[in-house]
Design an enzyme around this catalytic site. Structure first.
Site, short mmCIF file in Angstrom:
data_model
loop_
_atom_site.label_atom_id
_atom_site.label_comp_id
_atom_site.label_asym_id
_atom_site.label_seq_id
_atom_site.Cartn_x
_atom_site.Cartn_y
_atom_site.Cartn_z
N LYS A 284 26.83 57.33 69.65
CA LYS A 284 25.55 57.17 70.33
C LYS A 284 25.32 55.73 70.78
O LYS A 284 24.72 55.50 71.82
CB LYS A 284 24.40 57.65 69.46
CG LYS A 284 24.27 56.83 68.22
CD LYS A 284 23.04 57.09 67.46
CE LYS A 284 23.10 56.09 66.32
NZ LYS A 284 21.90 55.86 65.62
N THR A 285 25.78 54.77 70.00
CA THR A 285 25.59 53.39 70.43
C THR A 285 26.38 53.13 71.71
O THR A 285 25.92 52.42 72.61
CB THR A 285 25.98 52.40 69.33
OG1 THR A 285 25.31 52.77 68.13
CG2 THR A 285 25.57 50.99 69.68
N GLN B 118 19.49 63.57 60.29
CA GLN B 118 19.52 62.29 59.61
C GLN B 118 18.13 61.69 59.45
O GLN B 118 17.97 60.48 59.26
CB GLN B 118 20.41 61.30 60.37
CG GLN B 118 21.87 61.70 60.35
CD GLN B 118 22.78 60.63 60.95
OE1 GLN B 118 22.90 59.55 60.41
NE2 GLN B 118 23.39 60.95 62.08
N ARG C 9 29.10 58.81 56.17
CA ARG C 9 29.44 57.39 56.28
C ARG C 9 30.94 57.18 56.12
O ARG C 9 31.47 56.13 56.46
CB ARG C 9 28.74 56.54 55.20
CG ARG C 9 27.23 56.48 55.23
CD ARG C 9 26.68 56.17 56.56
NE ARG C 9 26.37 57.42 57.26
CZ ARG C 9 26.15 57.49 58.56
NH1 ARG C 9 26.19 56.42 59.31
NH2 ARG C 9 25.88 58.66 59.13
N ASP D 60 16.27 54.28 69.82
CA ASP D 60 17.33 54.72 68.92
C ASP D 60 16.71 55.26 67.63
O ASP D 60 15.57 54.92 67.31
CB ASP D 60 18.22 53.50 68.62
CG ASP D 60 19.51 53.92 67.95
OD1 ASP D 60 19.82 55.13 67.95
OD2 ASP D 60 20.22 53.02 67.45
N GLU D 61 17.46 56.08 66.90
CA GLU D 61 16.96 56.64 65.62
C GLU D 61 15.58 57.28 65.81
O GLU D 61 14.67 57.08 64.99
CB GLU D 61 16.87 55.56 64.54
CG GLU D 61 18.14 54.76 64.31
CD GLU D 61 19.17 55.50 63.46
OE1 GLU D 61 19.00 56.74 63.24
OE2 GLU D 61 20.14 54.86 63.04
#
Length: 758
Positions: free
Chosen positions: A32-33, A249, A601, A218-219
DNA sequence: TCGAGAATTGTTTTT
DNA sequence: CAATTCTCGA
């Protein structure tokens, strides 16, 4: 010109959909980044959008810095014109400029959690509320969640029905008025004051709407209602709003995050385009299978399944140990013996308290670690003291800072004198600092008046020096030397490391100030204080040193490691008791998402561990394996591990396993801030069988021969009635109402109570 | 006024 | 168990 060829079709779709609302559902590790940065590059390079018109909002400074760097590499010009910022720092920037419209002067102070508690404690006291009924934490919790929902004290008071709610309303109102009096805002205020500013001043809003024609968040799953409102307002004119997130998330409900924001995005923004990113580039198939299997147990999610072209890799391993100590021991040893470099490994846990055992075992095995979280560097006493001095220079109406340092270092100004000054200030309607300046006119002040004016002069002199442009570094050094602070630290604890460590921490702060001043064109004190107030712990995580990372699952979001240890998978710990018996199954779902975050992660290897018993708040607790372990794919096996090498097997139940706890735990100075290397590293050859000092073994507990309601006799207190008998960990706790001495709680083995019949 | 020791109390996660 | 608050004596 194709940067864009390296993107997969979904990613490209998200990059090219620049106009109108867009929701990108980005699974963990789906790039996504990359999408966000390429999108920004595309806007500038291909569409000719002025970088000035772009706003990208992230949650942490670290994410912001990373995004800026990546955009810099992608865009040939103007990247510095883009606003890449966290919600909080964006709001501060706006409020520094337009805060007067909301009644705040530009030098306002940002209160952290400690400041909030101090303020609340005072408020509860002055309102004469029963501290058992109204607790600081509870009150602040209520207020925070109201602010998250943009509810003002007035609105809340109008809708309050019962007495309790009304009281909370009053507390809230008083809290806000105190903040304003101190020219201070808490974290929540930063957001809601900005929203209020926009709603009250259409012209200011319009300016920012025109400025931010392309907005990216974002997020997004972690936004609360206030942040949602803020974003909606800003995007209302051009509607070019791209939000990126993953409902799976969402792990910040306790902080007001509203998962509905992402689930209902299409409802809020009609005509929104939705793009799903489901290809994972990060983890092995086995790790993804584990993640998918666990998260599948949640309801009401946006259905998606991560897939990968990566190899299947090592199997996920699960081990259950006899005790948390064994678990920690295994992990430290495993890290030491692993083929992965230390920096490629991370231990993730649910609560900060779990780090202690792991740290202790790392010390023992010479494993260098880096601890993220725990006590924030900027929360340390000595740092907060210095910062309070600095705050006073830019905002002297901040009474909290005055209270903090008026007698630090010792100036013989006691609580009574300060109390008099506070009363005087309240009476005259002036700030505490102004009262202190005018101490000679405070009734009943006596000798303390001189001390106070001396303090006021000191601050005023510093204030002038700050205005005259003395560097922050020099100011801090000035405080240190001219107030006697350094002297006091040096005098205290000559044997212990304390004073020295504190001075080192202050040195660190001076370095921070110096580097801030070096890399900023026009350094200014307010901005420095603001940066300091808004740093997260994860922000300070430095990249390079070869250390294993220890942190909570929450801080781990957004990061990745080749090898991950997910520890403490036990019912009651993870999921937490709070979530389990809140009565709302949604709370366990949030824990499950946290577990999902943890699993995802890992790039190459994932090891999950649990303990059968662990010490929680001084009591041994038996622990069942977490339900999340049961939700893993069926080919994941659970290995039950007995006591490791070097230790005799103890009886599995009861006491025993706690035999030799050498007190390595004292090596706890210098936590965080990259300085958590361990000073005992080479001295750690102590065999674990060495007898420990001071720590005695549990008393064998005996059930008392009396019961609740019985009359008993005690040597010192005389006769009384047994009110309660509680089965504590090491002994029975007995509460007795003594005829003469009132109610006492004591341990049965020491109380020596004799049952008497009357 | 202030320090040391006792008592109490809390049990998640953080911008 | 640890962190914080309270109490008491000088």
């Amino acid at each position: 010109m194709s940067n864009y060829d390296t993107l997969n079709p979904r990613q490209r779709e998200a990059v090219f959909a620049t106009e109108g609302p867009l929701l990108v559902l980005a699974g963990a590790g789906s790039g996504k980044t990359r999408v966000l940065t390429h999108r920004i590059a595309y806007l500038i390079e291909e569409l000719g959008v002025n970088p000035w018109h772009i706003l990208a909002i992230t949650f942490t400074n670290k994410a912001a810095a990373e995004m800026r760097e990546r955009v810099d590499n992608l865009v040939s010009f103007g990247a510095e014109e883009i606003w890449v910022s966290t919600f909080h720092s964006m709001c501060v920037r706006i409020l520094r400029r337009y805060g007067e419209h909301q009644g705040y002067a530009s030098g306002f102070t940002i209160y952290d959690g400690d400041d909030q508690r101090t303020l609340m404690r005072q408020i509860l006291k002055t309102m004469n509320l029963d501290p058992k009924q109204y607790r600081e934490r509870a009150a602040l919790g209520v207020i925070s969640s109201l602010k998250d929902k943009l509810i003002t004290p007035e609105t809340f008071l109008m809708s309050a029905t019962d007495f309790r709610q009304k009281t909370y309303g009053e507390i809230y109102r008083e809290y806000q008025s105190q903040l304003k009096k101190n020219n201070a805002m808490d974290f929540d205020d930063l957001i809601c004051q900005t929203v209020a500013l926009f709603e009250n001043n259409p012209d200011i809003l319009k300016y920012y709407q025109e400025r931010f024609r392309y907005i990216m968040v974002d997020e997004y799953q972690d936004t609360n209602q206030a942040q949602f409102r803020l974003v909606s307002l800003l995007a209302d004119r051009y509607k070019n709003l791209c939000v990126v997130g993953d409902d799976d998330q969402s792990i910040y409900k306790f902080r007001g995050a509203d998962i509905e924001n992402i689930l209902s995005f299409e409802k809020h923004f009609p005509g929104a385009k939705v793009v799903r990113l489901e290809q994972n580039y990060r983890s092995t198939q086995n790790i993804l299978d584990a993640a998918n299997a666990v998260i599948a147990h949640n309801r009401g999610r946006k259905e998606k399944t991560l897939w990968t072209q990566n190899v299947s890799g090592e199997k996920v391993r699960v081990k259950q140990f006899d005790s948390a100590r064994d678990e920690a021991d295994y992990i430290a040893k495993q890290i030491r013996d692993s083929n992965f470099a230390y920096e490629d490994q991370a231990v993730l846990y649910r609560t900060n308290a779990q780090s202690r055992l792991i740290e202790e075992r790392c010390v023992y095995y010479n494993v260098p670690y880096r601890l993220v979280g725990g006590v924030n560097f900027y929360q340390r006493k000595e740092i907060k003291d210095i910062l309070a001095y600095l705050r006073l220079m830019s905002n002297s109406v901040d009474d909290l800072s005055v209270l903090r340092v008026i007698n630090v270092p010792k100036r013989k100004i006691g609580a009574t004198s300060v109390g008099r000054a506070q009363d005087f200030a309240a009476q005259q309607g002036i700030s505490l600092f102004d009262a202190v300046c005018d101490a000679v006119h405070i009734p009943g002040m006596g000798k303390a008046a001189e001390k106070m004016t001396a303090f006021a002069d000191l601050i005023n002199r510093f204030k002038e020096r700050a205005v005259e442009g003395e560097s922050i570094k020099a100011l801090i050094e000035g405080i240190l030397d001219e107030t006697g602070y350094r002297e006091e630290l040096q005098a205290e604890d000559e044997d212990a490391v304390q004073g020295q460590t504190r001075l080192e921490n202050i040195e660190e702060l001076i370095n921070k100030a110096a580097s801030y001043e070096a890399e900023t064109e026009v350094p200014n004190l307010d901005e420095f204080l603001e940066q300091v107030a808004l740093v997260a712990d994860a922000d300070r995580m430095e990249e390079d040193p070869n250390r294993v990372t220890l942190m909570t699952l929450h801080s781990a979001k957004g990061l990745e490691f080749p090898k991950v240890y997910l520890v403490g998978l036990e019912e009651g710990l993870f999921p937490s008791f709070m979530a389990m018996d809140s009565g709302d199954p949604k709370d366990v779902e949030e824990e499950r998402r946290l577990c999902y975050v943890g699993i995802t992660r890992a790039r190459e290897e994932l090891e999950i561990t649990a303990a059968k018993k662990r010490m929680i708040n001084g009591e041994w607790r038996e622990c069942k394996l977490s339900r999340f372990v049961g939700e893993l794919p069926s080919d994941v096996e659970v290995e039950r591990v007995g006591l490791g090498d070097g230790e005799r097997a103890a009886k599995p139940s009861g006491f025993g396993a706690s035999t030799s706890r050498t007190s390595l735990g004292n090596a706890r100075n210098g936590r965080g801030f990259g300085s958590s290397y361990n000073p005992y590293a080479s001295a750690a050859k102590t065999p674990s069988s060495k007898p420990s000092f001071g720590k005695t073994f549990s008393v064998q507990k005996e059930k008392p021969d009396y019961a609740v309601g019985d009359r008993v006799m005690q040597e010192r207190f005389g006769a009384g009635t047994v009110k309660e008998i509680k089965d504590g960990a090491r002994d029975f706790e007995v509460t007795v109402e003594f005829d003469g001495a009132g109610q006492k709680r004591m341990l049965a083995s020491f109380a020596k109570l004799q049952k008497i019949s009357e």
